[in-house]
Write a protein that holds these residues in place. Structure first.
Motif, PDB file in Angstrom:
ATOM      1  N   SER A   1       0.724  -1.316   0.008  1.00 41.10           N
ATOM      2  CA  SER A   1      -0.060   0.084   0.065  1.00 41.10           C
ATOM      3  C   SER A   1       0.907   1.305  -0.031  1.00 41.10           C
ATOM      4  O   SER A   1       0.658   2.158  -0.710  1.00 41.10           O
ATOM      5  CB  SER A   1      -0.844   0.035   1.161  1.00 41.10           C
TER       6      SER A   1
ATOM      7  N   LEU B   1      -0.036   3.695  -3.079  1.00 38.68           N
ATOM      8  CA  LEU B   1      -0.955   4.670  -2.866  1.00 38.68           C
ATOM      9  C   LEU B   1      -0.395   6.069  -3.352  1.00 38.68           C
ATOM     10  O   LEU B   1      -1.280   6.922  -3.855  1.00 38.68           O
ATOM     11  CB  LEU B   1      -1.300   4.875  -1.364  1.00 38.68           C
TER      12      LEU B   1
ATOM     13  N   LEU C   1      -9.104  -2.494   2.046  1.00 43.59           N
ATOM     14  CA  LEU C   1      -8.745  -2.841   0.764  1.00 43.59           C
ATOM     15  C   LEU C   1      -9.593  -2.775  -0.215  1.00 43.59           C
ATOM     16  O   LEU C   1      -9.601  -2.295  -1.348  1.00 43.59           O
ATOM     17  CB  LEU C   1      -7.861  -4.172   0.926  1.00 43.59           C
TER      18      LEU C   1
ATOM     19  N   PHE D   1      -5.391  -3.630  -5.154  1.00 41.74           N
ATOM     20  CA  PHE D   1      -6.292  -3.803  -3.836  1.00 41.74           C
ATOM     21  C   PHE D   1      -7.376  -4.739  -3.708  1.00 41.74           C
ATOM     22  O   PHE D   1      -7.525  -5.448  -2.677  1.00 41.74           O
ATOM     23  CB  PHE D   1      -6.903  -2.328  -3.414  1.00 41.74           C
TER      24      PHE D   1
END
Length: 531
Positions: A300, A304, A362, A490
């Motif tokens: 992540s 991200l 997620l 995700f």
């Protein structure tokens, strides 16, 4: 028939180091040194990563750039279980101080590097010491503070993690712009000296005698296996194709060395990683959960910011701030959970809630598209961070509570190793999924249309400034490609996280060793958790 006794660590007095009562003042003083050391361990890569373009411009050798990170990561991962075992055998204080000194020596030498080869070698030295920092912090914490009381202090470590994630890139950028890249390494020295001074002055543990032989074959085989796994996840799909002979050869080496390691450990007098630990159901389950937490967290934090910069137009200058919502959720929940565990002595419900919330976070993040607002994505990041907040400290707590006190270092290093390896696999798998989806989307959206000079680049290699110079239809294709890639990443991450939910459900509520009234003895607690 009595079992033969094996040699092992024996304190010079009759009271084991972990069984001596500690005053709150003594624990607080030691915690200062532990918190500073943890800050060292977590800040380094974040600060250095910001300075890497400047370092390459000064030293040259851009073709070896990845090895600056890989050498550090390899040395850290490979040395982590060894530091844990050495602490159990020869005393935690001495091995902890040694790891700090090695880390500081590697930092100083890295700052003095005159070429890329020197920097890579000295980063490996630094990583060798770094492998003992986190393990030392967690095992000493486990030795001083009973699991029942540990929640009072775990919030400090969550705060350090949030501070490092947010502040690391900021500090690295400031140092690079206003001092020089050399100071990205030198900054470790004053922090390290403070940690050394505090630990030496405040941490009082009896010396340990030991007559056991070090498990050298086990250490070598485990190091080869870990190194092979890290190289597979680092090189696969990047420098070499997943089906290349290099990657397949590393996979074969990893399997062979780990099988050999299991064979050797069953016969070693003092195994590097006692396989008997995995007969304890709770220890095995939290190792699985820790692997998946690392898988999700590192994956992540890599992807991200890419989405926020490319699709949402966020500034890359303060990249650490982009993850603040996730860190905020993690910090707040970790503090609340820590206090609840200390007050009630119960913990089983928190991994169950945490894995469910993490999976939900997620799934929510997989819904992000080109029109998702920054506020919405921040809310979904808070949910993901909250889920990990339920798990980050609890997994270490349960792992340490599931073993005998003499194996505290091995338990701490194993929990850390599983999280590290999980992170490596997370970045590798997420990267492969992301790149494949991005290429497919770009191919569909730009079919028959003119491409920029040199063709359409991988969005991961395209800066927002470069993207803004491209025609609108190419920018639009990039935005959709990155959004689709994030959806795939995700969604797969949520699928993997379901395994963590299953593992959490099967955890057993074993009484925590500590000051709670009416608790079972340590031996009874361990028997309750055994398979």
């Amino acid at each position: 028939m009595s079992q033969p006794k094996t040699a092992g660590p024996v304190p010079e007095d009759k009271t084991a180091e972990e069984e001596q009562p500690r005053s709150p003042r003594e624990i607080r003083l030691v915690m200062v040194g532990l918190v500073v050391t943890m800050l060292l361990a977590m800040l380094d890569n974040l600060i250095v990563g910001t300075a890497m373009p400047t370092i390459v411009g000064d030293l040259g050798g851009a073709e070896h750039l990845s090895w600056v990170v890989t050498a550090y990561t390899l040395a850290t991962a490979a040395s982590t279980p060894i530091w844990g075992k050495l602490g159990d055998l020869y005393g935690r204080k001495g091995t902890f101080l040694t790891s700090i000194v090695i880390f500081l020596v590697g930092s100083a030498l890295s700052g003095l590097s005159q070429n890329m080869n020197e920097l890579i070698g000295f980063r490996a030295v630094q990583g060798l010491g770094a492998g003992g920092l986190m393990v030392g912090v967690m095992s000493i914490m486990g030795a001083l503070v009973p699991p029942r009381d540990r929640g009072k202090y775990q919030g400090m470590f969550a705060a350090v993690m949030a501070l490092a994630t947010i502040g690391g890139p900021l500090v690295g950028g400031f140092i690079t712009d206003h001092l020089s890249w050399h100071w990205t390494f030198y900054i470790n020295l004053p922090l390290g000296v403070i940690a050394l001074a505090v630990v030496i002055a405040t941490l009082k543990l009896p010396k340990v005698r030991n007559t056991a032989r070090i498990d050298y074959p086990g250490a070598v085989l485990l190091t080869v296996g870990i190194t092979s796994l890290v190289l597979i996840t680092t090189w696969g799909g990047q420098q070499y194709a997943w089906g290349s002979k290099e990657i397949l050869g590393l996979a074969a080496l990893a399997v062979a060395s780990l099988i050999g390691f299991c064979y050797v450990e069953q016969r070693a007098q003092e195994p590097m990683l006692p396989l008997s630990l995995f007969r304890n159901l709770n220890f095995t389950l939290v190792s699985i959960i820790g692997f998946i937490v690392g898988f999700v967290m590192f994956g992540s934090t890599v992807f991200l910011p890419l989405y926020q910069q490319i699709v949402q137009g966020a500034s890359a200058t303060n990249s650490g701030l982009l993850l603040m919502p996730m860190m905020f959720g993690m910090l707040v929940v970790s503090l609340v959970v820590g206090q609840a565990v200390t007050k009630t002595g119960k913990y089983r419900i928190f991994p169950i809630i945490g894995t469910v919330v993490m999976t939900g976070g997620l799934i929510l993040l997989s819904t992000m598209g080109v029109g998702t607002s920054s506020f919405t994505s921040a809310c979904w990041m808070i949910v993901l961070g909250a889920g990990m907040g339920f798990l980050m400290q609890i997994t270490m707590l349960v792992a340490q509570n599931s073993v005998e006190l003499k194996d505290m270092g091995v338990a701490s290093s194993t929990a850390t190793l599983f999280r590290t390896i999980g992170g490596s696999f997370g970045v590798a798998l997420f990267g492969a999924l992301f790149n494949n989806r991005v290429k497919d989307t770009m191919g569909q959206l730009l079919a028959g249309k003119p491409l920029p000079p040199g063709g359409a680049k991988d969005p991961g290699q395209t800066s927002p400034a470069e993207l803004r110079k491209m025609p609108d239809y190419i920018q639009d294709a990039y935005h959709h490609a990155v959004s689709n890639g994030m959806h795939t990443v995700f969604l797969w991450g949520a699928g993997v996280a379901v395994i963590a939910i299953a593992a959490a459900v099967f955890l057993r509520e074993v009484p925590l060793r500590g000051t709670g009234k009416g608790e079972k003895p340590a031996e009874a607690s361990l028997e309750a958790a055994a398979v």
